[in-house]
Write a protein that holds these residues in place. Structure first.
Motif, short mmCIF file in Angstrom:
data_model
loop_
_atom_site.label_atom_id
_atom_site.label_comp_id
_atom_site.label_asym_id
_atom_site.label_seq_id
_atom_site.Cartn_x
_atom_site.Cartn_y
_atom_site.Cartn_z
N LEU A 80 0.83 -1.20 0.00
CA LEU A 80 0.00 0.00 0.00
C LEU A 80 0.87 1.26 0.00
CD1 LEU A 80 -2.65 -1.16 2.61
CD2 LEU A 80 -3.12 -0.65 0.21
N ASP A 81 1.87 1.28 0.87
CA ASP A 81 2.75 2.45 0.94
C ASP A 81 3.54 2.63 -0.35
OD1 ASP A 81 1.91 3.04 3.49
OD2 ASP A 81 3.55 1.99 4.48
N GLY A 82 3.99 1.50 -0.91
CA GLY A 82 4.77 1.57 -2.14
C GLY A 82 3.95 2.11 -3.30
N VAL A 83 2.69 1.70 -3.40
CA VAL A 83 1.83 2.18 -4.48
C VAL A 83 1.57 3.68 -4.32
CG1 VAL A 83 -0.50 2.07 -5.45
CG2 VAL A 83 0.77 -0.04 -4.98
N ALA A 84 1.37 4.12 -3.08
CA ALA A 84 1.19 5.56 -2.84
C ALA A 84 2.43 6.34 -3.28
CB ALA A 84 0.90 5.81 -1.36
N GLY A 85 3.60 5.79 -3.02
CA GLY A 85 4.83 6.43 -3.47
C GLY A 85 4.95 6.46 -4.98
N ILE A 86 4.53 5.38 -5.63
CA ILE A 86 4.57 5.32 -7.09
C ILE A 86 3.63 6.37 -7.69
CG2 ILE A 86 3.93 3.88 -9.07
CD1 ILE A 86 5.01 1.48 -7.39
N VAL A 110 -2.93 9.44 -10.47
CA VAL A 110 -3.88 8.97 -9.47
C VAL A 110 -3.95 7.45 -9.50
CG1 VAL A 110 -6.31 8.96 -8.77
CG2 VAL A 110 -5.26 11.08 -9.60
N ILE A 111 -3.80 6.83 -8.34
CA ILE A 111 -3.92 5.36 -8.24
C ILE A 111 -4.82 5.06 -7.05
CG2 ILE A 111 -2.73 3.16 -7.96
CD1 ILE A 111 -0.20 4.46 -9.04
N ASP A 113 -6.06 -12.47 1.33
CA ASP A 113 -5.06 -13.30 0.65
C ASP A 113 -3.98 -12.46 -0.04
OD1 ASP A 113 -6.40 -12.37 -1.63
OD2 ASP A 113 -7.54 -14.22 -1.88
N GLY A 114 -3.93 -11.17 0.26
CA GLY A 114 -2.85 -10.33 -0.25
C GLY A 114 -2.96 -9.95 -1.71
N ASN A 115 -4.11 -10.19 -2.32
CA ASN A 115 -4.28 -9.88 -3.75
C ASN A 115 -4.75 -8.43 -3.90
OD1 ASN A 115 -6.02 -11.63 -6.49
ND2 ASN A 115 -4.59 -9.93 -6.53
N THR A 116 -3.86 -7.57 -4.40
CA THR A 116 -4.17 -6.16 -4.52
C THR A 116 -4.53 -5.79 -5.96
OG1 THR A 116 -1.91 -5.40 -5.00
CG2 THR A 116 -2.50 -5.71 -2.69
N HIS A 117 -5.39 -4.77 -6.08
CA HIS A 117 -5.79 -4.27 -7.39
C HIS A 117 -5.56 -2.76 -7.45
CE1 HIS A 117 -7.35 -8.14 -8.40
NE2 HIS A 117 -8.35 -8.09 -7.55
N PRO A 118 -4.33 -2.32 -7.63
CA PRO A 118 -4.09 -0.90 -7.86
C PRO A 118 -4.68 -0.48 -9.21
CG PRO A 118 -2.06 -2.06 -7.25
CD PRO A 118 -3.08 -3.09 -7.61
N ILE A 119 -5.46 0.57 -9.21
CA ILE A 119 -6.15 1.03 -10.43
C ILE A 119 -5.56 2.37 -10.82
CG2 ILE A 119 -8.37 1.60 -11.45
CD1 ILE A 119 -9.62 -0.22 -9.24
N VAL A 120 -4.81 2.38 -11.91
CA VAL A 120 -4.12 3.59 -12.38
C VAL A 120 -5.10 4.39 -13.23
CG1 VAL A 120 -2.12 4.47 -13.62
CG2 VAL A 120 -1.95 2.29 -12.37
N ILE A 121 -5.34 5.64 -12.84
CA ILE A 121 -6.30 6.51 -13.52
C ILE A 121 -5.55 7.57 -14.32
CG2 ILE A 121 -8.28 8.03 -13.23
CD1 ILE A 121 -8.80 5.15 -12.39
N PHE A 122 -5.96 7.78 -15.57
CA PHE A 122 -5.24 8.74 -16.41
C PHE A 122 -6.15 9.23 -17.54
CE2 PHE A 122 -4.86 4.59 -18.18
CZ PHE A 122 -4.82 4.74 -19.55
N ASP A 123 -5.69 10.23 -18.23
CA ASP A 123 -6.40 10.79 -19.38
C ASP A 123 -5.80 10.16 -20.64
OD1 ASP A 123 -7.55 12.22 -21.41
OD2 ASP A 123 -6.90 14.20 -20.70
N ALA A 124 -6.55 9.26 -21.26
CA ALA A 124 -6.03 8.53 -22.42
C ALA A 124 -5.76 9.45 -23.61
CB ALA A 124 -7.01 7.43 -22.82
N ALA A 125 -6.37 10.63 -23.62
CA ALA A 125 -6.13 11.58 -24.72
C ALA A 125 -4.84 12.36 -24.54
CB ALA A 125 -7.32 12.53 -24.84
#
Length: 468
Positions: free
Chosen positions: A361-367, A374-375, A383-395
């Motif tokens: 969690l901390d590492g993703v916040a740093g990334i 925005v993530i 079970d430790g399965n994380t889903h970081p969702i990277v949000i961006f403007d595709a245009a």
């Protein structure tokens, strides 16, 4: 004029359509290029997809065998597809391929309450199987977030998981046997329908998670379980990732086995508030949802609540009944739609040891900070399965590049923490290069050898999972 290439193979095109049509009803074959193009990809953002030469909507095992015989004879690639709810490009077409859709093979052939098995075709929707099993007092536990639309064949192909994996396990643990059409059109039967069986190599497990690169699943024997009591849910809110990580570790170490333990970070909580006005505290850095489906869960939920408070939770609420529990879970189910409202998304799927969850969690916040991106983070925390969702403007080309870099950095972080690049979404084309890094050279060669044994021409879902 003979339309053969330098190797003596006939070029696909008109011959391909004609040969497919010879063994298929008109309703099963889509040859119009514009219509066929609509089957080109799954739900993974930014994964390349080619233009299929044809789409076959198979309705029987015999039709699948016909497709594979034609494809083998003409050396045409075949991309098997289910409902295309995947998130790794595993169902994406390649140029000139046959897209082989299994969604019309949707029969529940049998539910046996004595042996506690279901026999189903690959196009059966996960939720439909659950509803059918419920009539016998049984359940099929794997429950991906897309369970109301995803198919059993797709679940088998990716080795799908779901919210309740922490207690009940993933798809592979429920697949007892398979009927698989191989690259040359032969039908292979694997596994069993008995409670136990260890005869021969475990070929069934080999096909689970293979993403259609080794064969086309056309029937499955699945284990069922007795329907558990309705679950009660506890919601705990934390002011730091370290606190929620400690709570997850303490709950597990104390011997508790929740049927569900889900986590949402502060970014996701605020997005859900904006979407549905859930009234969650805006200063929350992590929301932990814990469910128990034991006959009398209240005392155990209270003990879990005490562990959360001891770990630093500033608010702990336990539901009084199943209806209130469902309301608590609404926030989790809204997580992805809420984040998708913020822009285009790339959904990562990195699993780490439970003990490293806070570090993830901390590492993703740093990334997110390092890449000005925005993530939002959801996780099957149990079970430790994380889903970081990277949000961006595709245009925005620069934003897209930062998002790709952040996505890769998340996978690198997962491996550094002793994890894996995918816990349940599969490899597809999105993570093929990262799989090679996780496996190492010897592992890659072993995968290539297995692929060559089952698909010597390399026509089954090429470009997915492992490089040739």
């Amino acid at each position: 004029m003979d339309d053969r290439d330098d190797a003596g193979h006939r070029e696909p095109g008109a011959d391909l359509i004609a040969e497919l049509r010879a063994g298929l009803p008109d309703r099963a074959l889509v040859a119009d290029p514009d219509v066929a193009a609509s089957y080109a990809h799954d739900q993974a953002s930014l994964c390349a997809a080619g233009r299929p030469a044809a789409v076959v909507l198979a309705e029987s095992v015999e039709q699948v065998q016909h497709v594979m015989r034609v494809a083998s004879r003409l050396r045409v690639p075949v991309v098997p597809q289910g409902a295309r709810t995947g998130l790794s490009g595993g169902a994406n077409a390649v140029d000139g391929c046959i897209v082989l859709s299994l969604v019309r093979m949707d029969r529940i052939v049998e539910i046996d309450p004595v042996d506690r098995v279901a026999v189903v075709e690959p196009g059966v929707v996960n939720a439909d199987l659950s509803k059918a099993a419920a009539a016998f007092g049984l359940t099929y536990p794997p429950d991906p977030s897309s369970w109301e639309t995803c198919t059993i064949g797709g679940n088998i192909g990716t080795g799908a998981g779901g919210l309740c994996c922490v207690k009940y396990g993933v798809t592979a643990e429920y697949v007892l046997g398979l009927d698989v059409v191989l690259a040359d059109g032969e039908l292979l039967r694997t596994g069993r329908r008995t409670a136990k069986g260890v005869a021969g190599y475990d070929l069934t497990r080999l096909f689970v998670g293979a993403e259609g690169t080794l064969g086309v699943v056309v029937r499955a024997v699945l284990a069922l379980r007795p329907t558990p009591p309705p679950a009660l849910v506890l919601a705990a809110q934390f002011g730091s990732t370290a606190e929620v990580g400690r709570a997850v570790a303490d709950i597990t170490a104390a011997g508790h086995t929740p049927s569900l333990m889900e986590l949402m970070d502060g970014t996701t909580v605020r997005a859900v508030n904006a979407l549905a006005n859930m009234g969650l505290p805006e200063h929350t850095e992590a929301l932990l949802l814990i469910a128990l489906d034991t006959p009398d869960p209240r005392a155990e939920l209270a003990a879990i609540g005490e562990l959360c408070t001891a770990a630093g939770a500033f608010e702990v609420l336990a539901a009084d009944d199943a209806e209130e529990s469902a309301m608590f879970l609404t926030a989790r189910r809204l997580a992805l739609p809420a984040l998708e409202r913020l822009g285009s998304s790339m959904i990562d799927d990195v699993a780490v040891p439970r003990s490293r969850l806070a570090a993830m969690l901390d590492g993703v916040a740093g990334i997110a900070a390092a890449h000005d991106t925005v993530i939002g983070m959801c996780a099957h925390a149990g079970d430790g399965n994380t889903h970081p969702i990277v949000i961006f403007d595709a245009a925005d080309a620069a934003a897209t590049e930062r998002a790709r870099a952040a996505f890769d950095a998340i996978m690198e972080l997962g491996l550094e923490l002793g994890g894996t690049i995918t816990g349940e979404h599969g490899v597809g084309s999105l993570k093929r290069d990262w799989l090679a890094r996780e496996l190492g050279p010897v592992g890659v060669r072993a995968h290539q050898a297995v692929k060559a044994a089952f698909d010597p021409l390399g026509i089954l879902n090429p470009g997915k999972v492992v490089a040739p």
